[in-house]
Design a protein around this motif. Structure first.
Motif, PDB file in Angstrom:
ATOM      1  N   TYR A  51       6.348   3.246   2.171  1.00 41.22           N
ATOM      2  CA  TYR A  51       5.015   3.447   1.580  1.00 41.22           C
ATOM      3  C   TYR A  51       5.137   4.025   0.186  1.00 41.22           C
ATOM      4  O   TYR A  51       5.995   4.859  -0.099  1.00 41.22           O
ATOM      5  N   GLN A 102      -3.007  -6.741   2.502  1.00 43.27           N
ATOM      6  CA  GLN A 102      -2.755  -5.336   2.222  1.00 43.27           C
ATOM      7  C   GLN A 102      -2.848  -5.114   0.722  1.00 43.27           C
ATOM      8  O   GLN A 102      -2.230  -5.834  -0.063  1.00 43.27           O
ATOM      9  N   CYS A 155      -4.071   0.108   3.450  1.00 45.81           N
ATOM     10  CA  CYS A 155      -5.412  -0.417   3.232  1.00 45.81           C
ATOM     11  C   CYS A 155      -5.396  -1.919   3.108  1.00 45.81           C
ATOM     12  O   CYS A 155      -4.439  -2.503   2.610  1.00 45.81           O
ATOM     13  N   GLN A 177      -2.453   5.246   6.747  1.00 51.75           N
ATOM     14  CA  GLN A 177      -2.733   3.872   7.153  1.00 51.75           C
ATOM     15  C   GLN A 177      -2.897   2.999   5.936  1.00 51.75           C
ATOM     16  O   GLN A 177      -3.704   3.289   5.056  1.00 51.75           O
ATOM     17  N   ASP A 230       0.453  10.370  13.624  1.00 50.49           N
ATOM     18  CA  ASP A 230      -1.005  10.420  13.671  1.00 50.49           C
ATOM     19  C   ASP A 230      -1.469  11.858  13.632  1.00 50.49           C
ATOM     20  O   ASP A 230      -1.493  12.546  14.641  1.00 50.49           O
ATOM     21  N   PRO A 247       3.111   5.056  12.965  1.00 49.25           N
ATOM     22  CA  PRO A 247       3.025   6.138  11.982  1.00 49.25           C
ATOM     23  C   PRO A 247       2.554   7.432  12.647  1.00 49.25           C
ATOM     24  O   PRO A 247       1.908   7.410  13.670  1.00 49.25           O
ATOM     25  N   THR A 259      -4.637   9.724   6.445  1.00 50.03           N
ATOM     26  CA  THR A 259      -4.640   8.284   6.225  1.00 50.03           C
ATOM     27  C   THR A 259      -4.092   7.904   4.874  1.00 50.03           C
ATOM     28  O   THR A 259      -3.760   6.752   4.627  1.00 50.03           O
ATOM     29  N   ASP A 260      -3.999   8.847   3.969  1.00 42.55           N
ATOM     30  CA  ASP A 260      -3.462   8.529   2.659  1.00 42.55           C
ATOM     31  C   ASP A 260      -2.940   9.815   2.015  1.00 42.55           C
ATOM     32  O   ASP A 260      -3.356  10.920   2.376  1.00 42.55           O
TER      33      ASP A 260
END
Lengths: 333, 108
Positions: free
Chosen positions: A267, A257, A250, A248, A215, A213, A219-220
């Protein structure tokens, strides 16, 4: 060959023999048995160079074969033009035409010195196929699911050595063996092209390799509508219809997950599905953002892009379930 | 049509005819054919023809050692070769006569 008194004769003789290398050695020797003496006698007459008197060695070789009945090259005597003959003739003409573009009489002549390089590549391709079929990961393949690199290295070495050895061995071999080897080489080359084309399309080798992913500290993601309401299970797509996968996922205490992602791993945001700990919801929009019509979000995507604009049907990306995107636009406004 | 086309069909017969008088080796036969008027005959064609006739059993071959130069391979007509010469020359005569008849009207 015994040394003749003349370099010209030796060169001519060698050139004639070179034009007959596709014949078995014994036949070639018989055909050119008298050639050295003939050439010396012609030279002794002193009426010009060998090429002037006898023509080019390639032509001499062709006439010699034709008269000896080894090749029916006679125009008037073509029994049946089967596909093989036509094909060969076409190849020869293409060879000559392409050869001229690189300044040689025949392209194949210029490519012959490159043959050993091809043998090495050929061996490597076969090693890749043996290791992982179409899943090429690098110069040294890791064999099987365990990605066994030493085994892969050994495989590459064995295959390359075998390929090069075969290339040298086949030099004097009968034409059926060389034809079989050529067919195998073509198949190997075609398969390699197919694999490379397939890999470049999917942006990397096939299954088993997932791009990390992006970077950038994200993260969300939290998506809000114009009223300031959080959109649950939001899916985000770029202008090409590709899902935007950021952040990322969770996991709960058991390592599972949490949150919902669709079947193929796209996602849906927020990833952690927990409103607690997320950012404070922004208030409702007071002004319309320029350029976009927020009341019909289904037409928002810029022209020319999937997801196809006005219809609420699924956007182009694969795997999305056939259910329309959540809530608002199902009425097709 | 140049003479080389004709020659292809007839070189066997010409070589056999030359050898009927006297055995010969490769280049010697080339010279004799040229001396007889076949100026366009190619050296390579003669050598190839000799080999083919030998393979088909119309000629025998033997090597003559020579003090001053290389050993030479001489060719000679054998019985099968004599028969082939007789048959082929008959075919040729018939053919040539037909052509001559047809071309009588044409100015030389």
């Amino acid at each position: 060959m015994t040394a003749l008194g003349s370099v010209e004769a030796e060169d001519y003789c060698a050139a004639v023999r070179a034009a007959l290398t596709d014949l078995p050695a014994s036949q070639r020797d018989e055909l050119t048995e008298d050639l050295p003496d003939h050439l010396m006698e012609v030279l002794a007459e002193g009426e010009g160079s060998l090429i002037e008197r006898l023509g080019r060695p390639e032509q001499y070789a062709a006439d010699l074969r034709a008269a000896a009945g080894l090749e029916t090259a006679d125009e008037a005597d073509r029994p049946r033009e089967d596909l093989l003959t036509v094909g060969r003739r076409w190849l020869r003409r293409a060879d000559e035409r392409l050869g001229r573009t690189v300044g040689a009489s025949r392209l194949s002549e210029q490519l012959v010195p490159l043959a050993p390089a091809w043998w090495v590549v050929r061996g490597w391709i076969v090693a890749q196929w043996l290791a992982n079929r179409g899943d090429w990961q690098g110069i040294v393949p890791g064999v099987g699911d365990s990605r066994n690199a030493p085994l892969g290295l050994g495989l590459v070495l064995v295959c390359v050595v075998a390929s090069v050895w075969a290339g040298f061995r086949l030099r004097g071999a009968p034409s059926w063996a060389r034809a079989a080897s050529a067919v195998i080489s073509v198949i190997v080359a075609l398969w390699a092209i197919v694999v490379l084309a397939g890999n470049s399309q999917t942006g990397g080798s096939g299954g088993g390799y997932v791009a990390p992913p992006v970077d950038n500290g994200i993260t969300d993601l939290y998506v809000y509508d114009q009223s300031g309401n959080l959109v649950p299970h939001a899916r985000i797509f770029d202008q090409n219809g590709n899902p935007v996968d950021m952040g990322q996922p969770c996991y709960d205490a058991n390592g599972n997950q949490i949150g919902v992602t669709s079947v193929n791993g796209d996602y849906s945001y927020p990833l952690c599905q927990s409103p607690v700990g997320g950012p404070a919801a922004p208030g409702p929009l007071t002004a319309t953002p320029s350029g976009a019509n927020p009341s019909t979000p289904s037409t928002v995507p810029p022209s020319g892009a999937a997801p196809t604009g006005a219809t609420p049907s699924t956007p182009a990306p694969t795997g999305a379930s056939t259910a329309p995107p959540p809530a608002r636009s199902s009425s097709g406004r | 049509m140049d003479s080389s086309q004709l020659l292809k069909g007839v070189l066997d017969l010409a070589v056999l005819a030359v050898l009927k008088d006297e055995d010969g080796y490769g280049y010697d036969i080339v010279r004799r054919l040229r001396a007889a008027g076949l100026h366009d005959v190619g050296d390579a064609s003669v050598y190839g023809t000799l080999r083919r006739l030998f393979q088909s059993g119309a000629l025998t071959a033997y090597v003559v050692p020579s003090e001053e130069g290389p050993h030479r391979k001489y060719y000679a007509l054998n019985q099968a070769g004599e028969r082939q010469l007789a048959d082929s020359s008959g075919v040729w005569r018939t053919f040539a006569a037909a052509m001559d008849t047809m071309l009588k009207e044409v100015a030389a």
